[in-house]
Scaffold this motif. Structure first.
Motif, short mmCIF file in Angstrom:
data_model
loop_
_atom_site.label_atom_id
_atom_site.label_comp_id
_atom_site.label_asym_id
_atom_site.label_seq_id
_atom_site.Cartn_x
_atom_site.Cartn_y
_atom_site.Cartn_z
N ARG A 95 6.20 -17.93 -19.06
CA ARG A 95 6.39 -19.34 -18.72
C ARG A 95 7.13 -19.47 -17.39
O ARG A 95 6.73 -20.24 -16.52
CB ARG A 95 7.17 -20.08 -19.81
N LEU A 96 8.19 -18.69 -17.23
CA LEU A 96 8.96 -18.73 -15.99
C LEU A 96 8.14 -18.19 -14.82
O LEU A 96 8.19 -18.72 -13.71
CB LEU A 96 10.26 -17.93 -16.15
N GLY B 82 10.73 -13.98 -13.92
CA GLY B 82 9.78 -14.02 -15.02
C GLY B 82 9.13 -12.67 -15.26
O GLY B 82 8.93 -12.25 -16.41
N THR C 43 11.88 -10.24 -16.75
CA THR C 43 12.29 -10.55 -18.13
C THR C 43 11.11 -10.68 -19.07
O THR C 43 11.29 -11.03 -20.24
CB THR C 43 13.12 -11.84 -18.17
N ASP C 44 9.91 -10.43 -18.56
CA ASP C 44 8.68 -10.56 -19.35
C ASP C 44 8.57 -11.97 -19.94
O ASP C 44 8.30 -12.15 -21.12
CB ASP C 44 8.62 -9.49 -20.44
N ASN C 45 8.81 -12.97 -19.07
CA ASN C 45 8.77 -14.37 -19.47
C ASN C 45 7.60 -15.03 -18.74
O ASN C 45 7.72 -15.45 -17.59
CB ASN C 45 10.10 -15.05 -19.10
#
Length: 63
Positions: free
Chosen positions: A30-31, A23, A26-28
């Motif tokens: 939520r993850l 996360g 990947t600059d995510n």
């Protein structure tokens, strides 16, 4: 705490750390949050098992 429980909890913790790292990479968000939650759940299970082990140790000391 049985050895199997320890392994399962550690695997869940490591899976949470991996999700969190992916996360971050990947600059995510939520993850990343999902990984943090999974890691926290694993820590809570481990803490509960440690309390249970301590209770068994106390019981064994008085037996």
């Amino acid at each position: 705490m049985s050895f199997t429980d320890k392994v399962k909890n550690k695997a869940e913790e490591l899976s949470g750390k991996a999700k969190q790292a992916v996360g971050d990479a990947t600059d995510n968000p939520r993850l990343q949050a999902e990984g943090q939650a999974q890691e926290a759940a694993a820590h809570a299970k481990q803490a509960g098992e440690h309390v249970k082990d301590a209770g068994n140790d106390v019981r064994d000391a008085f037996s």
